[in-house]
Design a protein around this motif. Sequence first.
Motif, PDB file in Angstrom:
ATOM      1  N   GLY A   9       0.830  -1.205   0.000  1.00 47.01           N
ATOM      2  CA  GLY A   9       0.000   0.000   0.000  1.00 47.01           C
ATOM      3  C   GLY A   9       0.863   1.253   0.000  1.00 47.01           C
ATOM      4  N   GLY A  10       0.681   2.074  -1.029  1.00 45.23           N
ATOM      5  CA  GLY A  10       1.456   3.313  -1.127  1.00 45.23           C
ATOM      6  C   GLY A  10       0.583   4.541  -0.968  1.00 45.23           C
ATOM      7  N   LEU A  12      -1.421   7.181   1.922  1.00 46.07           N
ATOM      8  CA  LEU A  12      -0.789   7.998   2.962  1.00 46.07           C
ATOM      9  C   LEU A  12      -0.250   7.166   4.121  1.00 46.07           C
ATOM     10  N   VAL A  13      -0.958   6.104   4.480  1.00 42.81           N
ATOM     11  CA  VAL A  13      -0.499   5.318   5.637  1.00 42.81           C
ATOM     12  C   VAL A  13       0.778   4.555   5.285  1.00 42.81           C
ATOM     13  N   ASP A  32       2.350  -1.288  -4.533  1.00 39.00           N
ATOM     14  CA  ASP A  32       1.090  -0.541  -4.572  1.00 39.00           C
ATOM     15  C   ASP A  32       0.263  -0.887  -5.805  1.00 39.00           C
ATOM     16  N   GLY A  34      -2.094   0.878  -7.101  1.00 38.53           N
ATOM     17  CA  GLY A  34      -2.133   2.054  -7.972  1.00 38.53           C
ATOM     18  C   GLY A  34      -3.486   2.719  -8.029  1.00 38.53           C
ATOM     19  N   ALA A  37      -7.093   1.308  -7.707  1.00 38.35           N
ATOM     20  CA  ALA A  37      -7.665   0.882  -6.426  1.00 38.35           C
ATOM     21  C   ALA A  37      -8.424   2.047  -5.792  1.00 38.35           C
ATOM     22  N   PHE A  45      -9.954  15.603   2.898  1.00 39.37           N
ATOM     23  CA  PHE A  45     -10.205  17.023   3.148  1.00 39.37           C
ATOM     24  C   PHE A  45      -8.955  17.755   3.663  1.00 39.37           C
ATOM     25  N   VAL A 181      -0.829  -7.052  -4.656  1.00 40.58           N
ATOM     26  CA  VAL A 181      -0.367  -8.245  -3.955  1.00 40.58           C
ATOM     27  C   VAL A 181      -1.534  -9.225  -3.844  1.00 40.58           C
ATOM     28  N   ALA A 209      -2.747  -1.435   3.220  1.00 45.52           N
ATOM     29  CA  ALA A 209      -3.410  -1.405   1.912  1.00 45.52           C
ATOM     30  C   ALA A 209      -4.838  -0.884   1.994  1.00 45.52           C
ATOM     31  N   GLY A 210      -5.171  -0.118   3.028  1.00 44.81           N
ATOM     32  CA  GLY A 210      -6.525   0.433   3.129  1.00 44.81           C
ATOM     33  C   GLY A 210      -7.559  -0.681   3.079  1.00 44.81           C
ATOM     34  N   ALA A 304     -15.354  10.176  -2.030  1.00 41.38           N
ATOM     35  CA  ALA A 304     -14.284   9.189  -1.798  1.00 41.38           C
ATOM     36  C   ALA A 304     -14.673   8.356  -0.577  1.00 41.38           C
ATOM     37  N   SER A 332      -7.726   8.556   9.887  1.00 38.08           N
ATOM     38  CA  SER A 332      -7.193   9.923   9.809  1.00 38.08           C
ATOM     39  C   SER A 332      -5.735   9.911   9.366  1.00 38.08           C
ATOM     40  N   GLY A 333      -5.539   9.445   8.142  1.00 39.66           N
ATOM     41  CA  GLY A 333      -4.170   9.240   7.669  1.00 39.66           C
ATOM     42  C   GLY A 333      -3.393  10.518   7.395  1.00 39.66           C
ATOM     43  N   THR A 335      -3.791  13.412   9.381  1.00 37.76           N
ATOM     44  CA  THR A 335      -3.471  13.845  10.741  1.00 37.76           C
ATOM     45  C   THR A 335      -2.357  12.985  11.342  1.00 37.76           C
TER      46      THR A 335
END
Length: 371
Positions: A9-10, A12-13, A32, A34, A37, A45, A181, A209-210, A304, A332-333, A335
């Motif tokens: 997972g690429g 924010l997290v 990732d 891409g 996804a 926001f 993956v 990977a969200g 989103a 809250s990725g 923050t």
Amino acid sequence: MAFDFAVVGGGLVGASIAWGMAGAGARVAVLDEGDVALRASRGNFALVWVQGKGRGMPAYAHWTVQSAGLWPEFARLLAEQSGLDVRYERPGGLLPALSEAELHESRQHMEALQRDLGPSAYPYEILDHGALARRAPQVGRDVRGAVYCPLDGHVNSLRLLHALHVGLDRHSASYFPGTRVESVERVGGVFRLTSANRVVEAQRVLLAAGHGNVRLAPMVGLSAPVRPTRGHIIVTERTAPFLKDQLFLTIRQTDEGTVMIGASIEEVGFDDRLNLGVLAAMAERAIRIFPQLGRLNAVRSWAALRVMTPDGFPIYQESTSHPGAFIATCHSGVTLAAAHALQLAPMLLAGKLSHSLYSFTAGRFHVPQAA
Ligand SMILES: Cc1cc2nc3c(=O)[nH]c(=O)nc-3n(C[C@H](O)[C@H](O)[C@H](O)COP(=O)(O)OP(=O)(O)OC[C@H]3O[C@@H](n4cnc5c(N)ncnc54)[C@H](O)[C@@H]3O)c2cc1C
């Protein structure tokens, strides 16, 4: 060559944790899927928001405050390393109330949080209409007041994602885009991650990977009970700065001059289409807060999907059946990016999550780990 860490997972997290690990000298691979996804990291926001978060889990309130405290240093390091200014600013955040009942509810919420954390760690003020109008003279008559918290800020979150990826490259991390993956298994003491186009091996693996974590986590004895919640955002045409030094939970002026209005919350499954009724309700509320917004054209809107756990708090956990396999997911990725890069990454490299993160395991949802 086996990498020290493979990060799946690429967004924010994954990118912020991988950035922190690669910056500390680890050999990191980021795999990732891409843009095909679902990616919350491209539709958010952009708030670095503390106010109101963590009721029912003081450890989350602490973690959020900690991350907000690290943000100035994080933004400085990113700028120094990537050459990109993510435009982090901390004017303090205002949560507007359009009725006495809303203001009362916000007050009670903040009182409870402050009891958990203490007044110095969780500062806030309740402003009535007059006090708010002195700070934000353009505020509409319908606004009864607001909660102000000096810890809140915002960034340019697309530039943040970009800066992290530039940074990963400069830290010599290996980035594999277009790599979904399909399986994660432990083979002869290393983790093997297989996709249609490559196989990557690593000593340790982080699932970031969200929504993709739901499928991947059970492969290493973990669980990711996350679901999508849809949020809409409206962007107006550019306008002269009128919200300088002020930031509202649902209305912010970007560094580029547009005004962003956000963000609704709906349970609609994996449906990221726009709902015009929701957009209309958001626009109407925004115009009640700032009547002058009614004169601006909306130039863009999107919906989103958030990555939401059942209680809204993050999951950080190492697998007991597959030591060396970790999971990180949160709602809250933006923050938490600073804490992920500067605090979580070193813990993962050391191979142990600190006690302060023990409340964040998925065990709290009573989901048994696969044997
Ligand atoms: C409308 C909205 C508003 C928001 N506002 C804010 C805000 O103001 N402040 C804030 O802090 N947060 C906010 N958020 C939340 C924030 O955007 C998310 O917490 C964050 O983006 C989550 O990042 P992520 O990397 O976990 O997930 P994602 O961005 O979804 O990234 C997951 C990545 O994993 C990859 N992937 C998935 N499956 C696989 C696989 N099998 N193999 C390889 N790669 C895979 C995908 O390609 C994707 O790049 C908001 C979210 C939304 C939707």
